[in-house]
Design a protein around this motif. Structure first.
Motif, PDB file in Angstrom:
ATOM      1  N   ALA A   3       3.775   1.061   1.012  1.00  4.29           N
ATOM      2  CA  ALA A   3       2.951   2.257   1.127  1.00  4.29           C
ATOM      3  C   ALA A   3       2.164   2.432  -0.154  1.00  4.29           C
ATOM      4  O   ALA A   3       2.738   2.458  -1.252  1.00  4.29           O
ATOM      5  CB  ALA A   3       3.812   3.485   1.384  1.00  4.29           C
ATOM      6  N   LEU A   4       0.845   2.534  -0.034  1.00  8.79           N
ATOM      7  CA  LEU A   4      -0.017   2.831  -1.176  1.00  8.79           C
ATOM      8  C   LEU A   4      -0.077   4.337  -1.314  1.00  8.79           C
ATOM      9  O   LEU A   4      -0.621   5.036  -0.445  1.00  8.79           O
ATOM     10  CB  LEU A   4      -1.408   2.240  -0.968  1.00  8.79           C
ATOM     11  CG  LEU A   4      -2.408   2.476  -2.103  1.00  8.79           C
ATOM     12  CD1 LEU A   4      -1.858   2.001  -3.442  1.00  8.79           C
ATOM     13  CD2 LEU A   4      -3.732   1.784  -1.801  1.00  8.79           C
ATOM     14  N   THR A   5       0.488   4.857  -2.408  1.00 12.92           N
ATOM     15  CA  THR A   5       0.658   6.303  -2.587  1.00 12.92           C
ATOM     16  C   THR A   5       0.053   6.756  -3.910  1.00 12.92           C
ATOM     17  O   THR A   5       0.770   7.243  -4.795  1.00 12.92           O
ATOM     18  CB  THR A   5       2.150   6.677  -2.529  1.00 12.92           C
ATOM     19  OG1 THR A   5       2.862   5.897  -3.519  1.00 12.92           O
ATOM     20  CG2 THR A   5       2.747   6.394  -1.163  1.00 12.92           C
ATOM     21  N   ASP A   6      -1.239   6.580  -4.067  1.00 13.91           N
ATOM     22  CA  ASP A   6      -1.890   6.975  -5.308  1.00 13.91           C
ATOM     23  C   ASP A   6      -1.844   8.487  -5.504  1.00 13.91           C
ATOM     24  O   ASP A   6      -1.768   9.259  -4.541  1.00 13.91           O
ATOM     25  CB  ASP A   6      -3.345   6.493  -5.309  1.00 13.91           C
ATOM     26  CG  ASP A   6      -3.458   5.029  -5.685  1.00 13.91           C
ATOM     27  OD1 ASP A   6      -2.697   4.584  -6.561  1.00 13.91           O
ATOM     28  OD2 ASP A   6      -4.310   4.327  -5.109  1.00 13.91           O
ATOM     29  N   HIS A   7      -1.935   8.887  -6.760  1.00 12.54           N
ATOM     30  CA  HIS A   7      -1.859  10.306  -7.109  1.00 12.54           C
ATOM     31  C   HIS A   7      -3.108  11.057  -6.655  1.00 12.54           C
ATOM     32  O   HIS A   7      -4.230  10.794  -7.128  1.00 12.54           O
ATOM     33  CB  HIS A   7      -1.708  10.480  -8.622  1.00 12.54           C
ATOM     34  CG  HIS A   7      -0.424   9.954  -9.170  1.00 12.54           C
ATOM     35  ND1 HIS A   7       0.785  10.587  -8.997  1.00 12.54           N
ATOM     36  CD2 HIS A   7      -0.148   8.825  -9.886  1.00 12.54           C
ATOM     37  CE1 HIS A   7       1.746   9.885  -9.584  1.00 12.54           C
ATOM     38  NE2 HIS A   7       1.202   8.812 -10.138  1.00 12.54           N
ATOM     39  N   ASP A   8      -2.932  11.973  -5.725  1.00 14.33           N
ATOM     40  CA  ASP A   8      -3.990  12.918  -5.323  1.00 14.33           C
ATOM     41  C   ASP A   8      -5.288  12.248  -4.900  1.00 14.33           C
ATOM     42  O   ASP A   8      -6.373  12.822  -5.063  1.00 14.33           O
ATOM     43  CB  ASP A   8      -4.272  13.915  -6.457  1.00 14.33           C
ATOM     44  CG  ASP A   8      -3.042  14.717  -6.845  1.00 14.33           C
ATOM     45  OD1 ASP A   8      -2.196  14.943  -5.957  1.00 14.33           O
ATOM     46  OD2 ASP A   8      -2.923  15.110  -8.018  1.00 14.33           O
ATOM     47  N   THR A   9      -5.192  11.023  -4.373  1.00 15.92           N
ATOM     48  CA  THR A   9      -6.411  10.352  -3.914  1.00 15.92           C
ATOM     49  C   THR A   9      -6.077   9.366  -2.798  1.00 15.92           C
ATOM     50  O   THR A   9      -4.973   8.808  -2.763  1.00 15.92           O
ATOM     51  CB  THR A   9      -7.122   9.603  -5.049  1.00 15.92           C
ATOM     52  OG1 THR A   9      -8.342   9.019  -4.547  1.00 15.92           O
ATOM     53  CG2 THR A   9      -6.266   8.504  -5.640  1.00 15.92           C
ATOM     54  N   VAL A  10      -7.036   9.188  -1.911  1.00 10.56           N
ATOM     55  CA  VAL A  10      -6.910   8.175  -0.850  1.00 10.56           C
ATOM     56  C   VAL A  10      -7.974   7.093  -1.031  1.00 10.56           C
ATOM     57  O   VAL A  10      -8.252   6.316  -0.119  1.00 10.56           O
ATOM     58  CB  VAL A  10      -7.043   8.834   0.547  1.00 10.56           C
ATOM     59  CG1 VAL A  10      -5.883   9.783   0.788  1.00 10.56           C
ATOM     60  CG2 VAL A  10      -8.380   9.566   0.703  1.00 10.56           C
TER      61      VAL A  10
END
Length: 545
Positions: A33-40
């Motif tokens: 899962a790509l779970t970047d901080h506050d961004t998609v």
């Protein structure tokens, strides 16, 4: 193995989304899962790059929230990353983050460091500027020796240059993730240094707000912490997730998939998440998914792509032969993980991702000869199928009409059984001008067909015979059990008599506005639109996303 907590250079990681895909494959992960901080911002690249590769990318995010003056993080998994509400809120986050970053740059310059927000944006043009990138920049420009020094001396939570930014509450983060169709997970709770009683209170509160899971496996956990997280999950009926929190060189001691070296997140974690979260849409083709001119509109295609990205499944449930249905799937690039075919009215079920049959329920060979003989006696057209061809015993107007819609090659033989190397899946009895003749034919064979074959109409001119072990409704039962997804997470959509069993079986049975009265009477919901005006998109947005 899987990893459900990973960052790219679109926030504060060092790997690009595409590089993460390649590295995940190298690490033998089945999914991450790509779970970047506050961004998609990195999700489209990762998902697109992973297509056709032996890896599943789960669209995710890590939202920063504030609880009683302290930062907590909520992971979102299987989010629909083009959701407008989510997009608007992330834009707002970006604005407040930039304002906060400008203030931090000012404080750092006052502390003697050479740094500006403009320079950070120039060096990291596509990334969310986080404190990790502040630290990375200072190391890269030789102003400090390590990223740890940056946090210890300047930008840690209690550092002289730290500026808090406006944050949402955990409850708001959960609601936002749900709005985007995702699963909300409390990330790494032990990192918040709360007592177990306070953490229990927080989890209880967030469960009431809709929290779906808790990060039970994580790089820094010792055995006691992992045990405590799993106990909380059991107590509050939460899903367990796990991940490394991989950032690349930003956190050099933490590696993808293995964390500090011993982290293991098994595939069963993802299977449990899928079983709890996923829904399955079973859609008929003709008169339902396809327009009158046998097309799928762009609006419906977008809705289907969104539901697949959010971790749901689509089953093309049709009376058509397998190759005809597969051709539709391939024509619209609906061929890969998340897509399935139930052809021959449930007689053959096929996994488009794994490219293999899941169920095969044919007709006995002796029944083939009998049905053809009785059809000829009644003056009705009959045909069946090999794996590649429509086969019958004479050319008729009915055959010509049928082939204009199915677009398969055909073969003629005095005895169709001589063309069959294996038992067929379905036989069609056809009349272009009289459903009454077909109904009379079916009635005349009721005693013979009982317990031997099932029969149904897929249109007024098509009477279809198949195995009694097969129906569109039984396909729902089979796939629900196969995926361990409850029946009440299934939705079916159809318009004709052969859709009746799946309308009755599914958790939500939906009749098309253009459906026959029998289907509408059995349905839980009747679409406002018809098959020419995006009824399937209507269903997806009402019952799935």
């Amino acid at each position: 193995m899987i990893d459900l907590h990973v960052h790219s250079n679109k926030s504060d990681g060092s790997y690009s989304p595409s590089e993460l895909v390649d590295y995940a494959i190298e690490k033998n992960l089945s999914a991450f899962a790509l779970t970047d901080h506050d961004t998609v911002a990195g999700l489209a690249e990762a998902v697109t790059y992973a297509k056709g590769k032996n890896i599943d990318v789960i669209p995710g995010i890590e939202l920063s929230a504030e609880n009683e003056g302290k930062e907590v993080h909520i992971l979102g998994l299987y989010i629909c990353y083009n959701n407008q509400t989510l997009s608007d809120k992330l834009t707002e986050f970006q604005t407040t983050r930039m304002e906060r970053n400008e203030k931090m740059c000012q404080k750092m310059r006052e502390a003697g460091l050479n740094i500006t927000l403009e320079e950070l944006v120039r060096v990291y043009p596509d990334a969310v500027i986080t404190r990790g990138l502040f630290a990375k920049y200072l190391v890269a420009t030789g102003q400090i020796k390590s990223m740890e020094v940056a946090f210890e001396r300047y930008i840690g939570d209690h550092g002289p240059c730290y500026v808090p930014r406006a944050k949402i509450t955990p409850e708001q983060a959960i609601a936002l993730i749900h709005e985007a169709g995702g699963i909300a997970v409390l990330a790494h709770p032990p990192l918040y240094h709360m007592s177990m009683s306070k953490l229990d209170e927080l989890v209880n509160r967030l469960k009431q707000a809709g929290l779906d899971g808790i990060e039970g496996i994580y790089t820094t956990y010792h055995q006691g912490e992992e045990r405590d997280m799993k106990r909380l999950a059991i107590k509050y009926d939460l899903l367990i997730t796990g991940g490394s929190d991989f950032h690349g060189t930003t956190k050099p001691k933490t590696d993808l998939a293995v964390g500090y070296g011993s982290l293991k997140v098994p595939d069963t974690i993802l299977e449990a998440i899928t079983a709890r979260h996923s829904k399955i849409l079973f859609t008929d083709l003709d008169g339902t998914l396809l327009t009158t001119d046998k097309k799928i509109t762009s609006v419906t295609m977008d809705a289907i792509h969104d539901m697949i990205l959010c971790g749901h499944k689509l089953v093309f449930s049709s009376g058509r032969p397998i190759n005809s249905v597969l051709q539709v799937a391939k024509d619209y690039h609906f061929f890969g993980p998340g897509f399935y075919v139930s052809s021959y009215n449930g007689g053959l079920i096929y996994d488009c991702g794994a490219k293999k049959e899941l169920l095969h329920a044919p007709i006995p060979m002796d029944a083939v000869r009998y049905l053809f003989d009785r059809a000829h006696e009644a003056g009705l057209h009959a045909h069946t199928y090999t794996a590649t061809h429509v086969i019958c015993e004479e050319e008729t107007p009915e055959l010509k009409h049928y082939l204009t819609h199915i677009k398969m090659p055909y073969l003629i033989a005095d005895d169709v059984t001589t063309l069959l190397e294996e038992e067929p899946m379905k036989i069609i009895i056809m009349s272009l001008d009289s459903r009454q003749r077909l109904e009379a034919f079916r009635a005349s064979l009721d005693d013979w067909a009982k317990d031997r074959l099932s029969s149904t109409f897929s249109s007024p001119m098509l009477l279809e015979y198949g195995s009694p072990a097969a129906s569109k409704g039984k396909a729902i039962e089979f796939l629900s059990q196969h995926f361990s997804i409850p029946i009440d997470h299934t939705i079916s959509a159809g318009d004709e008599e052969n859709d009746l069993s799946m309308i009755k079986t599914a958790g939500v049975g939906v009749a098309m506005q253009n459906g026959i009265p029998m289907i509408k009477e059995a349905a839980d919901y009747i679409t406002l639109a018809d098959n020419d005006h995006d009824a399937i998109a209507e269903i997806i947005h009402k019952f799935i996303l």
